[in-house]
Design a protein around this motif. Structure first.
Motif, PDB file in Angstrom:
ATOM      1  N   ARG A  22       0.911  -1.371   0.180  1.00  0.00           N
ATOM      2  CA  ARG A  22       0.015  -0.017   0.155  1.00  0.00           C
ATOM      3  C   ARG A  22       0.979   1.089  -0.026  1.00  0.00           C
ATOM      4  O   ARG A  22       1.725   1.512   0.768  1.00  0.00           O
ATOM      5  CB  ARG A  22      -0.798   0.076   0.970  1.00  0.00           C
ATOM      6  CG  ARG A  22      -1.995   1.261   1.361  1.00  0.00           C
ATOM      7  CD  ARG A  22      -3.037   1.065   1.545  1.00  0.00           C
ATOM      8  NE  ARG A  22      -4.131   2.264   1.221  1.00  0.00           N
ATOM      9  CZ  ARG A  22      -5.523   2.127   1.537  1.00  0.00           C
ATOM     10  NH1 ARG A  22      -6.055   1.118   1.927  1.00  0.00           N
ATOM     11  NH2 ARG A  22      -6.161   3.281   1.350  1.00  0.00           N
ATOM     12  N   HIS A  37      -0.590  -0.895  -4.332  1.00  0.00           N
ATOM     13  CA  HIS A  37      -2.107  -0.147  -4.824  1.00  0.00           C
ATOM     14  C   HIS A  37      -1.842   1.247  -3.832  1.00  0.00           C
ATOM     15  O   HIS A  37      -1.199   1.022  -2.828  1.00  0.00           O
ATOM     16  CB  HIS A  37      -3.177  -0.915  -4.508  1.00  0.00           C
ATOM     17  CG  HIS A  37      -3.237  -1.298  -2.957  1.00  0.00           C
ATOM     18  ND1 HIS A  37      -4.277  -0.639  -2.393  1.00  0.00           N
ATOM     19  CD2 HIS A  37      -2.704  -2.272  -2.091  1.00  0.00           C
ATOM     20  CE1 HIS A  37      -4.029  -1.112  -0.896  1.00  0.00           C
ATOM     21  NE2 HIS A  37      -3.443  -2.110  -1.026  1.00  0.00           N
ATOM     22  N   ASP A  38      -2.818   1.871  -4.221  1.00  0.00           N
ATOM     23  CA  ASP A  38      -3.053   3.214  -3.181  1.00  0.00           C
ATOM     24  C   ASP A  38      -4.352   3.172  -2.496  1.00  0.00           C
ATOM     25  O   ASP A  38      -4.772   4.416  -2.241  1.00  0.00           O
ATOM     26  CB  ASP A  38      -2.952   4.457  -4.008  1.00  0.00           C
ATOM     27  CG  ASP A  38      -3.828   4.540  -5.178  1.00  0.00           C
ATOM     28  OD1 ASP A  38      -4.612   3.633  -5.433  1.00  0.00           O
ATOM     29  OD2 ASP A  38      -3.641   5.732  -5.987  1.00  0.00           O
ATOM     30  N   GLY A  39      -5.311   2.244  -2.722  1.00  0.00           N
ATOM     31  CA  GLY A  39      -6.737   2.063  -2.010  1.00  0.00           C
ATOM     32  C   GLY A  39      -7.830   2.302  -3.145  1.00  0.00           C
ATOM     33  O   GLY A  39      -8.799   2.012  -2.766  1.00  0.00           O
ATOM     34  N   PRO A  48      -8.628  -4.217  -0.360  1.00  0.00           N
ATOM     35  CA  PRO A  48      -7.372  -4.276   0.389  1.00  0.00           C
ATOM     36  C   PRO A  48      -7.610  -5.089   1.712  1.00  0.00           C
ATOM     37  O   PRO A  48      -8.926  -5.253   2.140  1.00  0.00           O
ATOM     38  CB  PRO A  48      -7.351  -2.597   0.887  1.00  0.00           C
ATOM     39  CG  PRO A  48      -7.980  -1.932  -0.465  1.00  0.00           C
ATOM     40  CD  PRO A  48      -9.045  -2.735  -0.916  1.00  0.00           C
ATOM     41  N   GLU A  78      -2.304  -5.211   0.905  1.00  0.00           N
ATOM     42  CA  GLU A  78      -2.176  -4.392   2.095  1.00  0.00           C
ATOM     43  C   GLU A  78      -3.220  -3.628   2.656  1.00  0.00           C
ATOM     44  O   GLU A  78      -3.754  -2.945   1.417  1.00  0.00           O
ATOM     45  CB  GLU A  78      -0.700  -3.588   2.269  1.00  0.00           C
ATOM     46  CG  GLU A  78       0.379  -4.671   2.439  1.00  0.00           C
ATOM     47  CD  GLU A  78       1.756  -3.730   2.619  1.00  0.00           C
ATOM     48  OE1 GLU A  78       1.634  -2.582   2.448  1.00  0.00           O
ATOM     49  OE2 GLU A  78       2.698  -4.403   2.770  1.00  0.00           O
ATOM     50  N   ARG A  79      -3.855  -3.663   3.896  1.00  0.00           N
ATOM     51  CA  ARG A  79      -4.895  -2.680   3.955  1.00  0.00           C
ATOM     52  C   ARG A  79      -4.411  -1.314   4.091  1.00  0.00           C
ATOM     53  O   ARG A  79      -3.402  -0.897   4.219  1.00  0.00           O
ATOM     54  CB  ARG A  79      -5.274  -2.968   5.627  1.00  0.00           C
ATOM     55  CG  ARG A  79      -5.973  -4.316   5.747  1.00  0.00           C
ATOM     56  CD  ARG A  79      -6.483  -4.538   7.127  1.00  0.00           C
ATOM     57  NE  ARG A  79      -7.118  -5.895   7.273  1.00  0.00           N
ATOM     58  CZ  ARG A  79      -8.202  -5.920   6.880  1.00  0.00           C
ATOM     59  NH1 ARG A  79      -8.992  -5.030   6.266  1.00  0.00           N
ATOM     60  NH2 ARG A  79      -8.765  -7.346   7.069  1.00  0.00           N
TER      61      ARG A  79
END
Length: 563
Positions: free
Chosen positions: A310, A352-354, A529, A562-563
């Motif tokens: 993330r 990823h960025d959410g 996520p 990842e969260r």
């Protein structure tokens, strides 16, 4: 009941079975105690079989598991003629015929543990993947179903022969014949002194030459000896390159010892019944000395964990320094149509960025094949498969009812060379609706370049066909697949994947990206996520004419965001 012909009764059939085994060169089992390495291998297999699998009540039947994971290659009834078989070489095993290659017995019939071992490890040198992730209970049920298919095949073969000869047999004699064909013999055990020593390796090298191993496997074990070979099905095969460490079965000393002793049923690899146990040990030690443990381990496909990091902002380019903070995971690949030296050293990074996710894939490729305008040319390409669900579908592009999301990039559409640049002697058709009288159809006349052609004459491009190269055509595509040969491009409004690739210094680097969520399942798989998905990769090398099902693939991998 019709009168029986001589030799068709139970005793006659038993004699036929035994004589076939002896003619095949299978020696009797050694009476010497199993060696230390054999004990270690046995202990390792026992430990592996004790690995926890899914809860027993959740394990599907062997028949259901076979239909889900195996039938596409091996066929619904195990005849080796599944839908995907046309894309594979070596061909999938015909379970009905019972020609199993990796056996530990004196009569060439595998034990349940033999089949379990193949399911766990896969079969390097072929497209047969490992299935250890299914868990011990599922693997054992799968193996049991393979034996059911073999028994059914033996019964069909016997029924066909009886029909041809006009004979009849009572059920008990039929059962006895089938039992003779499908019951494993005694386990062949390696002797106690099966240890690698310099003297043993030296003696093995001499035996390698004097006992004609060199004629097939070549002077240095590279498999460059006799090349014109066929297996028992009449399909072409060739000797193994022993220096690369690609062993179809386990590469521990005891397992290789057994294969040298008994041969490999259904292949040109003969038994060595004329050698003493000590000579087989020496030959085994020499064969194993031609490769190292690391090389042998590298041939076994493994399931890796890919963690999508993330980040506050996604890397903007292929060379963005932000990629240095994202761990790269090595993924092993296998060619579906086997060729040597095919390992592309593939790595994957995920971030990823959410809101969106991107993958950075890098693999070795000696040449950049960036166009396929000529019929004899094929482009380099890569695809990522994604699936989310309770039960993974068939690795080969999913199955009906279990659709796989595919992201595809190919170098041809990214580079989009002009057709006239590749074919300087092109001749252009004359369109009677838009072209007046001309002196000739040669390309050099005015108004003939692609961009000058009326759209009506370029029907595929005018219709928006996504595989037509062009200046405004994206290099990436989003497809859905539901089994071999089912890949379907999504409509333009659902083309959410973007990609960019670059070849430099013998490596491709391709970055693919897409929003995490989709509005409709028809647009692909939504990624969340904190949750996992299954991921697989395919690579096409245009230099060796890869296209369609001729490609390199990974097995399913675990992707976690990842969260």
């Amino acid at each position: 009941m019709a009168a029986r012909k001589a030799g068709v009764g139970a005793r006659g059939w038993t004699f036929v079975v035994i004589s076939v085994v002896v003619a095949g060169g299978c020696a009797g089992p050694s009476t010497e105690p199993i060696g230390e390495r054999d004990k270690e291998a046995t202990a390792s297999r026992q430990k592996a079989s004790a690995e926890p699998g899914p809860p027993e009540q959740s394990v599907a039947s062997g028949k259901e598991l076979y239909a889900q994971h195996c039938a596409a290659c091996h066929g619904e009834d195990g005849n080796g003629q599944g839908l995907a078989a046309q894309f594979l070489f070596p061909k999938p095993r015909d379970f009905q015929a019972g020609r199993f290659r990796l056996v530990s017995t004196s009569n060439g019939v595998p034990t349940l543990d033999d089949v379990v071992a193949v399911l766990r490890r896969g079969m390097p040198g072929s497209s047969m993947p490992p299935w250890s992730h299914l868990g011990n209970a599922s693997i054992r049920r799968l193996a049991e179903h393979v034996f059911v298919l073999r028994s059914e095949g033996a019964k069909k073969a016997l029924a066909a022969q009886l029909e041809e000869t006009g004979d009849e047999l009572p059920p008990d004699e039929i059962d006895e014949i089938i039992a003779n064909l499908t019951t494993p013999g005694a386990i062949v055990q390696a002797p106690e002194d099966a240890r690698p020593t310099p003297d043993s390796v030296a003696r093995g090298k001499e035996l390698y030459v004097s006992k004609a191993c060199v004629q097939c496997h070549g002077p240095t074990g590279k498999g460059d000896g006799q090349q014109q070979m066929v297996d028992s099905e009449g399909l072409p095969t060739r000797p193994r390159d022993l220096t690369r460490g690609i062993f179809k079965g386990s590469a521990d000393l005891a397992s290789v010892w057994r294969r040298i002793r008994t041969g490999m049923p259904g292949t040109p690899m003969p038994s060595s019944e004329t050698l003493s146990d000590g000579e087989v040990t020496d030959l085994t030690n020499y064969v194993l000395s031609l490769s190292d443990e690391a090389a042998r381990e590298a041939t076994v496909l493994s399931r890796e964990h890919i963690r999508a990091r993330r980040v506050s902002e996604l890397p903007a380019t292929i060379d963005d320094t932000a990629w240095k903070e994202v761990p790269a995971v090595e993924l092993r690949m296998v060619p579906l149509w086997w060729r040597d030296d095919a390992e592309p050293d593939l790595t994957i990074q995920a971030a990823h960025d959410g809101k969106s996710i991107c993958f950075r894939l890098s693999w070795a490729d000696a040449t950049a094949n960036e166009d396929a305008a000529r019929s004899e040319d094929f482009e380099d390409a890569v695809a990522v498969e994604l699936f989310r669900g309770a039960s993974e579908p068939f690795l080969g592009m999913g199955a009906p009812g279990a659709v796989v999301d595919m992201w595809f990039w190919d170098a041809d559409r990214q580079s989009a060379p002009g057709i006239e640049d590749i074919n300087p002697n092109i001749i252009v058709d004359v369109d009677p609706f838009t072209t007046g009288p001309v002196a000739s159809a040669e390309y050099q006349r005015g108004g003939t370049r692609t961009e000058a052609q009326p759209s009506i004459s370029l029907t595929a491009a005018a219709a928006g066909n996504p595989i037509v190269p062009g200046k405004d055509v994206p290099a990436a595509s989003s497809l859905e697949t539901a089994g071999p040969g089912s890949a379907t491009f999504r409509p333009p409004t659902s083309q959410l994947v973007s990609a960019n690739g670059r070849w430099k210094d013998g490596r491709w680097i391709v970055v693919m990206s897409r929003p995490l969520g989709v509005d409709n399942p028809s647009e692909g798989v939504s990624l969340v996520p904190g949750e996992e998905a299954s991921l697989a990769v395919a690579v096409w090398d245009g230099a060796v004419n890869d296209r369609d099902g001729k490609k390199l693939v990974t097995i399913w991998q675990d992707l976690e965001l990842e969260r």
